[in-house]
Design a protein around this motif. Structure first.
Motif, PDB file in Angstrom:
ATOM      1  N   ALA A  50       1.016  -1.227   0.008  1.00 49.15           N
ATOM      2  CA  ALA A  50      -0.048  -0.127  -0.031  1.00 49.15           C
ATOM      3  C   ALA A  50       0.873   1.352   0.170  1.00 49.15           C
ATOM      4  N   LEU A  51       1.935   1.225   0.918  1.00 46.67           N
ATOM      5  CA  LEU A  51       2.906   2.338   0.835  1.00 46.67           C
ATOM      6  C   LEU A  51       3.636   2.800  -0.671  1.00 46.67           C
ATOM      7  N   TYR A  52       3.915   1.609  -1.219  1.00 48.87           N
ATOM      8  CA  TYR A  52       4.590   1.630  -2.650  1.00 48.87           C
ATOM      9  C   TYR A  52       3.584   2.506  -3.572  1.00 48.87           C
ATOM     10  N   PHE A  53       2.564   1.964  -3.647  1.00 48.23           N
ATOM     11  CA  PHE A  53       1.680   2.343  -4.765  1.00 48.23           C
ATOM     12  C   PHE A  53       1.169   3.880  -4.314  1.00 48.23           C
ATOM     13  N   SER A  54       0.826   4.135  -2.773  1.00 52.63           N
ATOM     14  CA  SER A  54       0.593   5.504  -2.447  1.00 52.63           C
ATOM     15  C   SER A  54       1.652   6.682  -2.827  1.00 52.63           C
ATOM     16  N   LEU A  55       2.941   6.048  -2.461  1.00 48.09           N
ATOM     17  CA  LEU A  55       4.074   7.077  -2.596  1.00 48.09           C
ATOM     18  C   LEU A  55       4.100   7.324  -4.424  1.00 48.09           C
ATOM     19  N   LEU A  56       3.764   6.193  -4.963  1.00 49.59           N
ATOM     20  CA  LEU A  56       3.951   6.403  -6.503  1.00 49.59           C
ATOM     21  C   LEU A  56       2.816   7.136  -7.042  1.00 49.59           C
ATOM     22  N   ALA A  57       1.516   7.051  -6.461  1.00 46.74           N
ATOM     23  CA  ALA A  57       0.463   8.205  -7.054  1.00 46.74           C
ATOM     24  C   ALA A  57       0.682   9.520  -6.489  1.00 46.74           C
ATOM     25  N   VAL A  58       1.323   9.791  -5.251  1.00 52.46           N
ATOM     26  CA  VAL A  58       1.514  11.041  -4.817  1.00 52.46           C
ATOM     27  C   VAL A  58       2.735  11.736  -5.799  1.00 52.46           C
ATOM     28  N   LEU A  59       3.759  10.943  -6.019  1.00 51.53           N
ATOM     29  CA  LEU A  59       4.767  11.548  -6.750  1.00 51.53           C
ATOM     30  C   LEU A  59       4.455  11.582  -8.220  1.00 51.53           C
ATOM     31  N   VAL A  60       3.643  10.665  -8.918  1.00 48.41           N
ATOM     32  CA  VAL A  60       3.374  11.127 -10.242  1.00 48.41           C
ATOM     33  C   VAL A  60       2.396  12.067 -10.352  1.00 48.41           C
ATOM     34  N   SER A  61       1.528  12.456  -9.428  1.00 49.71           N
ATOM     35  CA  SER A  61       0.638  13.642  -9.280  1.00 49.71           C
ATOM     36  C   SER A  61       1.416  14.853  -9.535  1.00 49.71           C
ATOM     37  N   ILE A  62       2.144  14.990  -8.340  1.00 40.92           N
ATOM     38  CA  ILE A  62       2.921  16.045  -8.113  1.00 40.92           C
ATOM     39  C   ILE A  62       3.970  16.528  -8.949  1.00 40.92           C
ATOM     40  N   SER A  63       4.688  15.475  -9.382  1.00 45.18           N
ATOM     41  CA  SER A  63       5.979  15.830 -10.238  1.00 45.18           C
ATOM     42  C   SER A  63       5.683  15.464 -11.733  1.00 45.18           C
ATOM     43  N   VAL A  64       4.679  14.877 -12.034  1.00 43.70           N
ATOM     44  CA  VAL A  64       4.617  14.475 -13.525  1.00 43.70           C
ATOM     45  C   VAL A  64       3.071  15.111 -14.044  1.00 43.70           C
ATOM     46  N   MET A  65       2.187  14.513 -13.363  1.00 44.70           N
ATOM     47  CA  MET A  65       0.752  14.793 -14.129  1.00 44.70           C
ATOM     48  C   MET A  65       0.541  16.371 -14.112  1.00 44.70           C
ATOM     49  N   ILE A  66       0.680  17.189 -13.078  1.00 48.44           N
ATOM     50  CA  ILE A  66       0.091  18.475 -13.183  1.00 48.44           C
ATOM     51  C   ILE A  66       1.052  19.444 -13.973  1.00 48.44           C
ATOM     52  N   PRO A  67       2.357  19.215 -13.966  1.00 51.44           N
ATOM     53  CA  PRO A  67       3.552  19.899 -14.672  1.00 51.44           C
ATOM     54  C   PRO A  67       3.440  19.316 -16.207  1.00 51.44           C
ATOM     55  N   PHE A  68       3.022  18.060 -16.605  1.00 51.21           N
ATOM     56  CA  PHE A  68       3.089  17.710 -17.854  1.00 51.21           C
ATOM     57  C   PHE A  68       1.879  18.287 -18.657  1.00 51.21           C
ATOM     58  N   PHE A  69       0.821  18.116 -17.963  1.00 55.58           N
ATOM     59  CA  PHE A  69      -0.439  18.569 -18.779  1.00 55.58           C
ATOM     60  C   PHE A  69      -0.491  19.881 -19.047  1.00 55.58           C
ATOM     61  N   THR A  70      -0.090  20.780 -17.855  1.00 56.33           N
ATOM     62  CA  THR A  70       0.052  22.303 -18.002  1.00 56.33           C
ATOM     63  C   THR A  70       0.781  22.584 -19.156  1.00 56.33           C
ATOM     64  N   VAL A  71       2.227  22.007 -19.193  1.00 59.21           N
ATOM     65  CA  VAL A  71       3.145  22.092 -20.300  1.00 59.21           C
ATOM     66  C   VAL A  71       2.590  21.998 -21.725  1.00 59.21           C
ATOM     67  N   MET A  72       1.911  20.785 -21.830  1.00 61.34           N
ATOM     68  CA  MET A  72       1.267  20.117 -23.006  1.00 61.34           C
ATOM     69  C   MET A  72       0.269  21.468 -23.469  1.00 61.34           C
ATOM     70  N   ILE A  73      -0.446  21.711 -22.584  1.00 56.89           N
ATOM     71  CA  ILE A  73      -1.712  22.782 -22.902  1.00 56.89           C
ATOM     72  C   ILE A  73      -1.109  23.861 -23.434  1.00 56.89           C
ATOM     73  N   LEU A  74      -0.021  24.352 -22.808  1.00 56.54           N
ATOM     74  CA  LEU A  74       0.711  25.711 -23.074  1.00 56.54           C
ATOM     75  C   LEU A  74       1.435  25.547 -24.455  1.00 56.54           C
ATOM     76  N   LYS A  75       1.971  24.456 -24.852  1.00 60.93           N
ATOM     77  CA  LYS A  75       2.662  24.063 -26.161  1.00 60.93           C
ATOM     78  C   LYS A  75       1.518  23.989 -27.212  1.00 60.93           C
ATOM     79  N   ARG A  76       0.329  23.528 -26.833  1.00 63.29           N
ATOM     80  CA  ARG A  76      -0.876  23.398 -27.875  1.00 63.29           C
ATOM     81  C   ARG A  76      -1.136  25.025 -28.473  1.00 63.29           C
ATOM     82  N   LYS A  77      -1.336  25.784 -27.313  1.00 60.09           N
ATOM     83  CA  LYS A  77      -1.962  27.213 -27.308  1.00 60.09           C
ATOM     84  C   LYS A  77      -0.852  27.882 -28.280  1.00 60.09           C
ATOM     85  N   LEU A  78       0.644  27.757 -28.023  1.00 67.81           N
ATOM     86  CA  LEU A  78       1.456  28.391 -28.851  1.00 67.81           C
ATOM     87  C   LEU A  78       1.218  27.920 -30.037  1.00 67.81           C
TER      88      LEU A  78
END
Length: 312
Positions: A50-78
């Motif tokens: 449970a700890l492994y998957f929880s840390l994976l979910a937190v790290l992916v959300s904070i360091s990958v999901m939010i920055p990735f989608f924000t950058v992709m949307i900005l690149k699409r706008k440009l």
């Protein structure tokens, strides 16, 4: 495209509850003491998984999901601005990066583009004005900040209430300052929802301060929630139910109009064929409408017959 679109919709819906559960497991929150009684003191296989998957979910959300989608949307706008897919408000090559990110176009142009847009990312920005297409990442970040008091602070403590209240106030200020949504009803609903949360946090704080009035404040909290649900219901009816009903009625009216047109065309065609088979040419004098009606090659109608024909 459709599969990716629904994956994004489902992912956004599950983002906050999954992340909250994952963070609470990772920090050995009191709510999970029955499932994992000793947590880090004696890590069992169950808690380790449970700890492994929880840390994976937190790290992916904070360091990958939010920055990735924000950058992709900005690149699409440009990309849209650079290739004139949407009208650029200036010379793209001479605009600064900030001007490009905050560029704004007319509402009609943006809505027209959204009708033809087949990008999977559309689910992340179609509800926002063109100027604020990348603000979705900021809203997700606020959701993460709202999790911090729940995860790292004691339940019901004054510090938890203060931190939650400050975060909600900042979110309300952002919503009010930007008016980021295309639909003004969505803008109003977002602000009402944020104000509802602030009011509930304030009532909880008052309950802790005045324990003798706990019951009365509890009724007020219920009343505030009921009022918020009422506002939400009005918005759902106005934005979903009524447009659906109008579309159904318009479709039925259009179908009836098409059937009437088809019937009229049928009878006109039948009359035209009948006239062709009779091989007659009819000429009516506009200067003497109630005078003579002459059939080519035949004697004129009697005056009485002409009068009857005119009346018809």
């Amino acid at each position: 495209y459709i599969i990716g679109f629904f994956i994004l919709i489902i992912g956004q819906s599950l983002f906050l509850p999954v992340l909250q559960s994952a963070a609470m497991i990772a920090t050995c929150h009191v709510d999970y003491q029955c499932d994992f009684p000793r947590c880090y003191e004696q890590i069992t296989i169950k808690y380790g998984v449970a700890l492994y998957f929880s840390l994976l979910a937190v790290l992916v959300s904070i360091s990958v999901m939010i920055p990735f989608f924000t950058v992709m949307i900005l690149k699409r706008k440009l990309f849209l601005l650079e290739h004139d897919i949407v009208p650029c408000p200036g010379d793209f090559d001479k605009m600064s990066l900030f001007s490009k990110i905050t560029a704004e176009i007319g509402e009609d142009e943006w809505n027209l583009f959204l009708l033809k847009d087949n990008s999977m990312l559309r689910a992340l920005y179609e509800m926002y004005e063109f100027r604020f297409v990348a603000i979705h990442g900021v809203f997700l970040l606020f959701k993460l900040l709202l999790l911090l008091p729940v995860v790292v602070m004691e339940r019901g403590s004054m510090g938890q209430l203060v931190m939650a209240g400050v975060t909600e106030v900042c979110l309300l200020v952002l919503l009010t300052a930007t008016d980021a949504y295309i639909n003004p009803w969505m803008d109003a609903l977002a602000r009402v929802g944020s104000f509802h949360q602030i009011l509930q946090v304030g009532l909880v704080a008052m309950t802790r301060a005045y324990t003798s009035q706990e019951v009365a404040l509890g009724y007020i909290m219920i009343g505030v929630s009921v009022l918020y649900i009422g506002v939400l219901t009005v918005v759902v009816i106005h934005e979903i139910v009524l447009p659906f009903m109008r579309a159904r009625v318009a479709a039925k009216v259009e179908e009836a109009r098409r059937q009437a047109s088809a019937t009229a065309i049928f009878w006109i065609d039948a009359a035209f064929i009948a006239l062709q088979s009779a091989d007659l040419t009819i000429s009516v004098s506009s200067a003497d409408y109630y005078g003579r009606t002459v059939l080519a090659g035949l004697e004129p109608f009697p005056q009485a017959a002409i009068s009857d024909l005119d009346r018809e």
